[in-house]
Design an enzyme around this catalytic site. Sequence first.
Site: not given
Ligand SMILES: Cc1ncc(COP(=O)(O)O)c(C=O)c1O
Length: 391
Positions: A180, A208, A239
């Site tokens: 990310s 993502h 997202k």
């Molecule tokens: C790679 C990754 N996994 C999990 C998450 C967490 O997702 P959520 O916001 O639905 O908890 C994020 C959020 O930034 C992320 O970038």
Amino acid sequence: MARLGFLQAELDSIREQGLWNTIRTVESPQGSWFVVNGQRVLNLCSNNYLGLADDTTLKEAAKAAVDRFGVGPGAVRSISGTQSLHLELEERLARFKGTEATIVLQSGFTANTTTIPAVTGEGDLIFSDELNHASIIDGCRLSKAKVVRHAHNDAADLQRQIQAAGECRRRLVITDGVFSMDGDLAPLPALLEVARKYDCMTMVDDAHGEGVLGDHGRGIVDHYGLVNEIDIEIGTLSKAFGVVGGYVAGSRLLIDYLKQRGRPFLFSTGPTPADVAACLAAVDLLEASDDRVQRLWENARYFKGKMHAAGFDTGKSETPITPVMIGDAAKASQLSRELFEAGVYAQSISFPTVARGKARIRAMISAVHSREDLDFAVEHFTVVGRRLGLV
Ligand SMILES: Cc1ncc(COP(=O)(O)O)c(C=O)c1O
């Protein structure tokens, strides 16, 4: 109060190091523009890739679900909180992803912290990319397995680490799909080849990639043509789907197990009817049309092209996540501040989220940005960047 006094020292230290996280307040829906701290600004910092966070169809679906099911599920899903909507969403997501089954959870973060400790434990080894997301790191911490980090996106190093670690009960190879902070992709085929050689379970967090990569936004596994080859897929609904929640996709066996042993599933109330209905509407939209996904990619290519032409370095991104590499943390934060004053909200990211000397502005592109929006952003990046001697 005195017992918590140590927190003040910690906060003072965060401030002194210039690491204070100032949290701005949003006063309108998420869109290409939104109102932040009373100011209307161009939105270059949300994960609302497809513009679904304020989509009329999703909002109508959420309202109808509130009328039919109320606002809360009333209990954890394993007691009386599994509503027919939850099951419907799980079936639709499984069909969308091409897996046997899914389990819907409260967030993407929770999907990782549910799954990792459920499938690994004492005597096991987890091989984790050194840049994996915090929720993977925390999921690993909750497991009693030993964690071995390998160099970022390096299948050869993964193999070396597996060989060096020696014997164990079970092995899990785990990676983000899209990273990310840089927008680069995990080399899933190469990682899978190594994992197979050593009989490791495989898990990818597609937070993502969902709604962004693959046919109709089916994600990174579809992008690489590996549907049903990766054992465990983690998805988020917060997202590209524009709502909130998370899920795990995989075999029926895996999902049945998580419904018996996944602790946040068993001990924390699930997503609300409004959230679940809005997610169902998002799946409908994605299945019916690829237009939003295509528009997202056209916008990302357009923005990156213009930024390169203006002299900016956008790193190694292969996705709509566009890091504008600055290096110095103070300069990145000044650029972000001055952009905000000019009407462009793009967040600066520095240590400890990225390595020292690798500070950047992370510009998040969405399908709902117009060409005029993106031109406006490039113009202000250029004006402020020149003033700060960055281009
Ligand atoms: C790679 C990754 N996994 C999990 C998450 C967490 O997702 P959520 O916001 O639905 O908890 C994020 C959020 O930034 C992320 O970038």
